[in-house]
Design an enzyme around this catalytic site. Structure first.
Site, PDB file in Angstrom:
ATOM      1  N   ASP A  34       0.820  -1.395  -0.179  1.00 53.64           N
ATOM      2  CA  ASP A  34      -0.097   0.355  -0.165  1.00 53.64           C
ATOM      3  C   ASP A  34       0.854   1.404  -0.073  1.00 53.64           C
ATOM      4  O   ASP A  34       1.633   0.905   0.548  1.00 53.64           O
ATOM      5  CB  ASP A  34      -1.080   0.084   1.231  1.00 53.64           C
ATOM      6  CG  ASP A  34      -1.624   0.898   0.965  1.00 53.64           C
ATOM      7  OD1 ASP A  34      -1.915   2.477   0.977  1.00 53.64           O
ATOM      8  OD2 ASP A  34      -3.107   0.379   1.041  1.00 53.64           O
ATOM      9  N   SER A  75      -6.910   4.333  -1.314  1.00 50.04           N
ATOM     10  CA  SER A  75      -6.800   2.258  -1.110  1.00 50.04           C
ATOM     11  C   SER A  75      -8.514   1.619  -0.821  1.00 50.04           C
ATOM     12  O   SER A  75      -8.327   0.765  -1.321  1.00 50.04           O
ATOM     13  CB  SER A  75      -6.448   2.134   0.127  1.00 50.04           C
ATOM     14  OG  SER A  75      -5.191   3.122   0.733  1.00 50.04           O
ATOM     15  N   THR A 128      -7.801  -1.514   1.975  1.00 51.07           N
ATOM     16  CA  THR A 128      -6.978  -3.059   0.648  1.00 51.07           C
ATOM     17  C   THR A 128      -7.709  -3.925   1.536  1.00 51.07           C
ATOM     18  O   THR A 128      -8.969  -4.706   0.114  1.00 51.07           O
ATOM     19  CB  THR A 128      -5.845  -2.774   0.686  1.00 51.07           C
ATOM     20  OG1 THR A 128      -5.372  -2.271   0.486  1.00 51.07           O
ATOM     21  CG2 THR A 128      -5.362  -3.890  -0.293  1.00 51.07           C
ATOM     22  N   GLU A 242      -0.875  -8.348   2.136  1.00 49.27           N
ATOM     23  CA  GLU A 242      -1.278  -6.754   1.948  1.00 49.27           C
ATOM     24  C   GLU A 242       0.088  -6.404   2.889  1.00 49.27           C
ATOM     25  O   GLU A 242      -0.315  -6.424   3.873  1.00 49.27           O
ATOM     26  CB  GLU A 242      -2.441  -5.385   2.240  1.00 49.27           C
ATOM     27  CG  GLU A 242      -1.718  -4.116   1.891  1.00 49.27           C
ATOM     28  CD  GLU A 242      -2.740  -3.362   2.446  1.00 49.27           C
ATOM     29  OE1 GLU A 242      -3.388  -2.210   2.024  1.00 49.27           O
ATOM     30  OE2 GLU A 242      -3.567  -3.670   3.556  1.00 49.27           O
ATOM     31  N   ASP A 247       2.339   3.258   3.453  1.00 55.70           N
ATOM     32  CA  ASP A 247       1.061   3.725   3.682  1.00 55.70           C
ATOM     33  C   ASP A 247       1.181   4.809   4.370  1.00 55.70           C
ATOM     34  O   ASP A 247       1.599   6.281   3.983  1.00 55.70           O
ATOM     35  CB  ASP A 247       0.282   3.774   2.876  1.00 55.70           C
ATOM     36  CG  ASP A 247      -1.215   4.525   3.156  1.00 55.70           C
ATOM     37  OD1 ASP A 247      -1.198   5.307   1.909  1.00 55.70           O
ATOM     38  OD2 ASP A 247      -2.264   4.066   3.576  1.00 55.70           O
ATOM     39  N   HIS A 251       2.657   8.539   4.726  1.00 54.95           N
ATOM     40  CA  HIS A 251       1.729  10.217   5.085  1.00 54.95           C
ATOM     41  C   HIS A 251       2.757  11.009   6.331  1.00 54.95           C
ATOM     42  O   HIS A 251       2.090  11.839   6.491  1.00 54.95           O
ATOM     43  CB  HIS A 251       0.279   9.232   6.052  1.00 54.95           C
ATOM     44  CG  HIS A 251      -0.445   8.555   5.195  1.00 54.95           C
ATOM     45  ND1 HIS A 251      -1.463   9.350   3.996  1.00 54.95           N
ATOM     46  CD2 HIS A 251      -1.272   7.559   4.617  1.00 54.95           C
ATOM     47  CE1 HIS A 251      -1.920   9.331   3.414  1.00 54.95           C
ATOM     48  NE2 HIS A 251      -2.325   7.722   3.478  1.00 54.95           N
ATOM     49  N   ASP A 289      -1.652   0.498  -4.558  1.00 52.58           N
ATOM     50  CA  ASP A 289      -3.249   0.669  -5.298  1.00 52.58           C
ATOM     51  C   ASP A 289      -2.655   2.156  -5.813  1.00 52.58           C
ATOM     52  O   ASP A 289      -3.799   2.564  -5.847  1.00 52.58           O
ATOM     53  CB  ASP A 289      -3.820   1.221  -3.925  1.00 52.58           C
ATOM     54  CG  ASP A 289      -3.543   0.892  -2.457  1.00 52.58           C
ATOM     55  OD1 ASP A 289      -1.964   0.724  -2.189  1.00 52.58           O
ATOM     56  OD2 ASP A 289      -3.961   1.488  -1.617  1.00 52.58           O
ATOM     57  N   HIS A 290      -1.691   2.381  -4.315  1.00 55.42           N
ATOM     58  CA  HIS A 290      -1.309   4.447  -5.255  1.00 55.42           C
ATOM     59  C   HIS A 290      -0.328   4.287  -4.696  1.00 55.42           C
ATOM     60  O   HIS A 290       0.567   3.659  -4.108  1.00 55.42           O
ATOM     61  CB  HIS A 290      -2.091   5.469  -4.556  1.00 55.42           C
ATOM     62  CG  HIS A 290      -2.857   4.431  -3.004  1.00 55.42           C
ATOM     63  ND1 HIS A 290      -1.825   5.281  -2.222  1.00 55.42           N
ATOM     64  CD2 HIS A 290      -2.978   3.698  -2.666  1.00 55.42           C
ATOM     65  CE1 HIS A 290      -2.376   4.767  -1.100  1.00 55.42           C
ATOM     66  NE2 HIS A 290      -3.129   4.235  -1.029  1.00 55.42           N
TER      67      HIS A 290
HETATM   68 ZN   LIG Z   1      -3.048   6.417   2.788  1.00 51.46          ZN
END
Ligand SMILES: [Zn+2]
Length: 354
Positions: A34, A75, A128, A242, A247, A251, A289-290
């Site tokens: 993620d 997500s 996710t 995952e 992720d 952040h 996912d990004h």
């Molecule tokens: Zn995020």
């Protein structure tokens, strides 16, 4: 006569080559980092002395991550695109943009008698994993997402989020309901790893899993345990794993934490690739996912975490993310692709019927 024999041999070998090139996978291990863009991967690689297990993959490509209503996905929409093959609105899980439930590749695999599993470094109700098993208009509906697990026949799921099963607004105790459906329920990693067959719900933390290093070897160990159980099905299996907190480090704009999460995910990738290499019938897909944080690596030193990094954002970004594959069917995932294309490709490769 000699020429005839020679021609026959040529035809035989070209047919043989075509057949081996088109070999289909029996099992799929789908690993999602993620928030993992190419800079996140390379930052982990540099800190790890210029090597990662991801490099063992034989094909690579790029996945376009935009959602139905935003250039930059969350997500929920990102996971739903990967799992269900549709672009949906940010915040939704397992639903189309017009709020209709869409069957995921995990549910379709289950429908075709394959074993199925989810292993995550976050609550099993998080966006996710929810995209693969639940159908809700809002990713924050954790109680509803937990209840959606009971509507499926998923064989193995391991992560955090125990409270959404046991301490619910509606008073239901989903753990008891899982036990009534023949699930073995485990609350710690040792118990998870002792289980070799049957159905397993591993609810290891009350809410979200801790980050690295507190989480220890939870993700790779739980993945190995899940593969052990799922691979007892001769028809095959679909497993989603995952690395959830790459992720979160993005952040937080925390490069050191990002390296720790990245290497934990890569160790898990190594476990999947080891199984696939030995098994010979397993397709391993690694993607994201990004991207999170707009990470730029300005300078570094191989084998050291003294890195010069800049995070351009505290949020997700809209850039495509890399895809790496290994095993039979791996060649179907090269070049640029939509994040919605994984499901249809896997449907074909696994010969799944609706
Ligand atoms: Zn995020």
């Amino acid at each position: 006569m000699k020429n005839v024999i020679l021609s026959c041999l040529v035809i035989f070998f070209s047919c043989f080559t075509t057949l081996t090139a088109q070999k289909r996978p029996k099992n799929v291990i789908f690993l999602i980092g993620d928030g993992m863009g190419i800079a996140q991967i390379y930052t982990g690689m540099v800190a790890n002395g210029n090597k990662l297990n991801i490099e063992r993959c034989t094909y690579s490509g790029f996945s376009k991550t935009y959602s139905a209503n935003k250039f930059t996905t969350d997500s929920g929409a990102g996971g739903t695109a990967l799992a269900c093959g549709v672009k949906t609105n940010n915040g939704m899980v397992g639903m189309s943009a017009d709020s209709l439930p869409v069957q995921s590749i995990l549910e379709l695999s289950n429908h075709n008698k394959l074993s199925t599993g989810i292993v995550v470094a976050c609550a099993v109700t998080h966006a996710t994993p929810a995209s693969f098993i639940a159908h809700q208009v809002n990713r924050d509906m954790s109680d509803e997402i937990a209840a959606d697990y009971l509507k499926t026949n998923i064989d193995v799921f391991i992560g955090g989020g125990r409270k959404y099963f046991e301490n619910r607004v509606d008073g239901r105790n989903l753990t008891n309901e899982l036990k009534a459906k023949n699930y073995q329920v485990a609350y710690n990693l040792a118990d998870v790893m002792a289980i070799e067959t049957g159905k397993l719900a591993g609810l290891l933390y009350d809410d979200q899993n801790p980050g690295m290093p507190e989480r220890g070897s939870m993700l790779p160990d739980a993945t190995v345990a899940a593969i052990g159980i799922l691979s007892t099905n001769k028809k095959g299996f679909f497993l989603m794993v995952e690395g959830s907190q790459i992720d979160w480090a993005g952040h937080d704009r925390n490069a050191l934490q990002l390296v720790k999460e990245m290497l934990d995910f890569d160790k898990t990738v190594g476990c999947a690739l080891d199984f696939a290499k030995k098994d010979g019938n397993t397709l391993v897909i690694i993607t994201s996912d990004h991207e999170t944080g707009g990470l730029v690596l300005l300078d570094g030193k191989f084998g050291s975490d003294s890195l010069k990094t800049v995070f351009l954002s505290k949020e997700h970004t809209g850039v495509p993310v890399p895809v790496f594959t290994y095993g039979p069917g791996a060649d179907n995932f090269s070049g640029f692709m939509e994040n919605t294309s994984f499901k249809s490709k896997l449907e074909k490769l696994l010969k799944l019927k609706k």
